[in-house]
Design a protein around this motif. Structure first.
Motif, PDB file in Angstrom:
ATOM      1  N   VAL A 451     -59.177  33.091  25.339  1.00  0.00           N
ATOM      2  CA  VAL A 451     -59.921  32.798  26.560  1.00  0.00           C
ATOM      3  C   VAL A 451     -61.385  33.192  26.412  1.00  0.00           C
ATOM      4  O   VAL A 451     -61.714  34.380  26.400  1.00  0.00           O
ATOM      5  N   PRO A 452     -62.302  32.234  26.267  1.00  0.00           N
ATOM      6  CA  PRO A 452     -63.724  32.583  26.313  1.00  0.00           C
ATOM      7  C   PRO A 452     -64.088  32.986  27.741  1.00  0.00           C
ATOM      8  O   PRO A 452     -63.733  32.286  28.696  1.00  0.00           O
ATOM      9  N   TYR A 453     -64.772  34.130  27.869  1.00  0.00           N
ATOM     10  CA  TYR A 453     -65.014  34.646  29.221  1.00  0.00           C
ATOM     11  C   TYR A 453     -66.454  35.103  29.359  1.00  0.00           C
ATOM     12  O   TYR A 453     -66.942  35.852  28.522  1.00  0.00           O
ATOM     13  N   LEU A 477     -67.884  28.054  20.046  1.00  0.00           N
ATOM     14  CA  LEU A 477     -68.086  29.129  21.012  1.00  0.00           C
ATOM     15  C   LEU A 477     -68.369  30.453  20.317  1.00  0.00           C
ATOM     16  O   LEU A 477     -69.251  31.214  20.727  1.00  0.00           O
ATOM     17  N   SER A 478     -67.626  30.744  19.251  1.00  0.00           N
ATOM     18  CA  SER A 478     -67.829  31.994  18.523  1.00  0.00           C
ATOM     19  C   SER A 478     -69.213  32.032  17.891  1.00  0.00           C
ATOM     20  O   SER A 478     -69.916  33.051  17.948  1.00  0.00           O
ATOM     21  N   LEU A 479     -69.629  30.908  17.308  1.00  0.00           N
ATOM     22  CA  LEU A 479     -70.941  30.825  16.677  1.00  0.00           C
ATOM     23  C   LEU A 479     -72.054  31.019  17.702  1.00  0.00           C
ATOM     24  O   LEU A 479     -73.089  31.623  17.411  1.00  0.00           O
ATOM     25  N   ALA A 480     -71.825  30.518  18.908  1.00  0.00           N
ATOM     26  CA  ALA A 480     -72.833  30.621  19.955  1.00  0.00           C
ATOM     27  C   ALA A 480     -72.857  31.985  20.628  1.00  0.00           C
ATOM     28  O   ALA A 480     -73.741  32.266  21.428  1.00  0.00           O
ATOM     29  N   GLY A 481     -71.872  32.840  20.336  1.00  0.00           N
ATOM     30  CA  GLY A 481     -71.883  34.193  20.876  1.00  0.00           C
ATOM     31  C   GLY A 481     -70.920  34.465  22.006  1.00  0.00           C
ATOM     32  O   GLY A 481     -71.033  35.489  22.688  1.00  0.00           O
ATOM     33  N   ALA A 482     -69.957  33.572  22.224  1.00  0.00           N
ATOM     34  CA  ALA A 482     -68.993  33.790  23.308  1.00  0.00           C
ATOM     35  C   ALA A 482     -68.080  34.968  22.988  1.00  0.00           C
ATOM     36  O   ALA A 482     -67.822  35.278  21.824  1.00  0.00           O
ATOM     37  N   LYS A 483     -67.571  35.619  24.042  1.00  0.00           N
ATOM     38  CA  LYS A 483     -66.603  36.690  23.896  1.00  0.00           C
ATOM     39  C   LYS A 483     -65.232  36.154  24.287  1.00  0.00           C
ATOM     40  O   LYS A 483     -65.093  35.403  25.249  1.00  0.00           O
ATOM     41  N   PHE A 484     -64.207  36.562  23.532  1.00  0.00           N
ATOM     42  CA  PHE A 484     -62.867  36.041  23.762  1.00  0.00           C
ATOM     43  C   PHE A 484     -61.940  37.135  24.273  1.00  0.00           C
ATOM     44  O   PHE A 484     -61.816  38.194  23.653  1.00  0.00           O
TER      45      PHE A 484
END
Length: 500
Positions: A451-453, A477-484
């Motif tokens: 879950v990206p939050y 999302l991970s590359l852009a800096g999202a937290k999971f």
């Protein structure tokens, strides 16, 4: 202005003024426990200053304060007043946020193995509710707003097709508006769903203010929804975790709903949170639409300034000619860099360096929520941050790949109506799992919730087959800096799957 009537707050205030001696929980005893000998420095004084007044009204269930799980006095009156204000037959106060309301609704309408029709891009609380209920779900792909590429809700045609294919469904669960303030007219959905004599359940977490001013979209209740969950703390002056659950009509069993809420919510609910919900409703009743004028004016002033500036930082707009009957929350301003040089996460970071903290960001957009008391001074601070950001951005010549939230996640090759997916907790209970590289996980079955939050919408849930589109979305999302949330590997280089 109408009289300000807040039964719960008034009961708590009267109890605090009565100077009673308490031999009961909570342990701070109305804040008195903060007054310890030897606390003399300024930091300790601030603890007392900030928390004492809150603790004075933080009590337990007493004869003078009522019981949230069996309301007979002030809470009962407050909930009845809320029902009148929001246009429901019955309203329930929630101290566990919209999460508790979503879960309670699913426990109310579902028995184990029952089927619910759910839009794919729902909050993780809906997935958790399905798991707790042991239900099955048929997922519907959402429609994408054509101008922004953002997901809204499934088309009414897909809802009708799913109901025709699965007439045994116990309910349809939609999330409207989305995190970006896009709201779809639900009246045609309610009509289609009620043809099957089942309820329309709506997660309206971001729309507690809807219908309270002519500038706002209509509420889900006014469009025929049977049960609606609202996060009062998101757009009303309510403490965090304060939310509301509204019910109308006879398709929701009230006794079962009350039992479900009692199971989900704490047996020791926070009275300050309850009182803040009551205060928000009382303010709406007393002030009417004027309560929102300042925030509306502030948002409009910022929009006008942004247009005059002709900056590369622009506001997202929605396509007027879309197939969906869309409206937009005027208190949400969604910004993006039209040159594609800055991600939403970068915009968020740069705004924060100038003291402007926003609601959320994704690889493309940055979402700002204008509160009731947003002032012209706040707007000036935001304007300054935008000008500084634009100057800095103009010196950055390299381009980035244009990313549109959820376009890479919802593949056009996917079935718009899924096969039933079981959320029975025993389904994979004794199955062995292993961690593998994310790139190698296509066609495997996910063993964890990813879950990206924010916004809290699951890319994968346990038991779901991993697709190439999902892997691409996670990597972006991970590359852009999202937290999971829910994932053991926060960088999402690996993922847990069930062994074949």
């Amino acid at each position: 202005m109408k009289p300000f009537i807040a039964p719960v707050f008034e009961a708590l205030l009267q109890h605090a003024k009565s100077a009673v001696t308490g031999f009961h929980v909570p342990g701070h005893h109305g804040g008195k426990a903060l007054n310890q000998p030897g606390w003399t420095d300024s930091t300790d004084a601030k603890v007392i200053e900030y928390f004492y007044k809150i603790m004075e009204i933080d009590v337990t269930e007493l004869s003078s304060t009522d019981d949230l799980h069996h309301p007979e006095a002030c809470i009962k009156e407050a909930q009845q007043l809320a029902a009148l204000t929001f246009g429901s037959d019955d309203s329930y106060f929630l101290v566990g946020g919209s999460t508790s309301g979503n879960i309670a609704l699913l426990l109310t309408v579902c028995e184990p193995n029952d089927l619910v029709i759910v839009q794919r891009n729902v909050h993780k609380s809906v997935l958790n509710g399905l798991r707790l209920a042991g239900a099955r779900a048929v997922f519907l792909l959402p429609e994408l707003e054509s101008h922004s590429g953002l997901a809204t809700i499934p088309s009414v045609q897909d809802v009708k097709a799913a109901l025709a294919k699965y007439p045994e469904a116990k309910a349809v669960f939609l999330s409207n508006p989305n995190y970006y303030g896009m709201k779809v007219n639900l009246a045609p959905y309610a009509e289609a769903i009620h043809h099957y004599h089942i309820p329309l359940l709506v997660d309206e977490a971001h729309g507690a203010h809807f219908g309270m001013h002519s500038a706002f979209p209509r509420s889900a209740l006014s469009e025929g929804a049977d049960a609606v969950v609202q996060s009062a703390h998101k757009t009303l002056p309510t403490l965090t975790m304060g939310a509301l659950l509204h019910v109308q009509g006879d398709r929701i069993a009230r006794s079962v709903l009350s039992e479900s809420l009692a199971m989900i919510q704490s047996s020791s609910p926070s009275f300050p949170i309850i009182a803040s919900i009551d205060i928000s409703r009382a303010m709406i009743d007393a002030l009417g639409p004027s309560m929102f004028e300042q925030s509306l004016n502030a948002a409009e002033a910022f929009r006008s300034w942004l247009i005059r500036q002709d900056t590369d930082i622009c506001e997202m707009t929605i396509e007027s000619g879309t197939m969906l009957e869309l409206s937009k929350d005027p208190l949400r301003v969604v910004l993006f860099d039209k040159t594609g040089r800055q991600t939403g996460f970068e915009l968020q970071h740069m705004l924060e360096t100038h003291g402007c903290y926003i609601e959320m960001a994704d690889p493309r957009y940055a979402v700002l929520v204008f509160g009731i008391q947003t002032s012209l001074h706040d707007i000036q601070k935001l304007q300054y941050a935008i000008t500084q950001l634009d100057d800095r951005r103009s010196k950055k010549q390299e381009s980035i790949k244009e990313l549109r939230y959820e376009r890479g996640f919802f593949s056009p090759d996917e079935n718009r109506i899924s096969e039933p997916v079981s959320f029975a907790r025993a389904r994979f209970k004794n199955e062995a799992t292993e961690r593998i590289h994310l790139e190698d996980s296509v066609h495997h079955i996910s063993a964890e919730l990813v879950v990206p939050y924010p916004p809290g919408i699951a890319v994968l849930y346990p038991g779901e087959k991993i697709t190439a589109a999902a892997i691409t979305r996670i990597k972006e999302l991970s590359l852009a800096g999202a937290k999971f949330q829910g994932a053991s590997d926060g960088q999402m280089k690996t993922i847990a799957v069930y062994r074949e």
